[in-house]
Write a protein that holds these residues in place. Structure first.
Motif: not given
Length: 76
Positions: A34-36, A41-43, A52-61, A67-73
């Motif tokens: 899912a998108a962070s 800014g650009l990833c 950043v994804c770890l702070t959102e509760g994901f296991t990685g990113g 598009v250079r977006k940060c995608m959390c996994t």
């Protein structure tokens, strides 16, 4: 020819088959993404995105390729 020499290759192949099925993964692990929300800014750096994804509760990113977006996994 000795009978034990005839069956040795067959026993060896059977043993290899048993070992291979025990070692091989039985189920492929799926990964959802899912998108962070918090990344701005650009990833460009994968580790920044992952942190950043770890702070959102994901296991990685990872950074998306186009598009250079940060995608959390996380595992599904």
């Amino acid at each position: 020819m000795d009978p034990s020499r005839k069956f040795f290759p067959a026993v060896f192949v059977l043993l290899l088959l048993v070992v291979a099925t025990e070692v091989a993964p039985t189920e492929a692990k799926r990964e959802c993404e899912a998108a962070s929300v918090r990344f701005k800014g650009l990833c460009m750096v994968q580790t920044n995105c992952a942190n950043v994804c770890l702070t959102e509760g994901f296991t990685g990113g990872r950074c998306s390729s186009f598009v250079r977006k940060c995608m959390c996994t996380k595992p599904c």
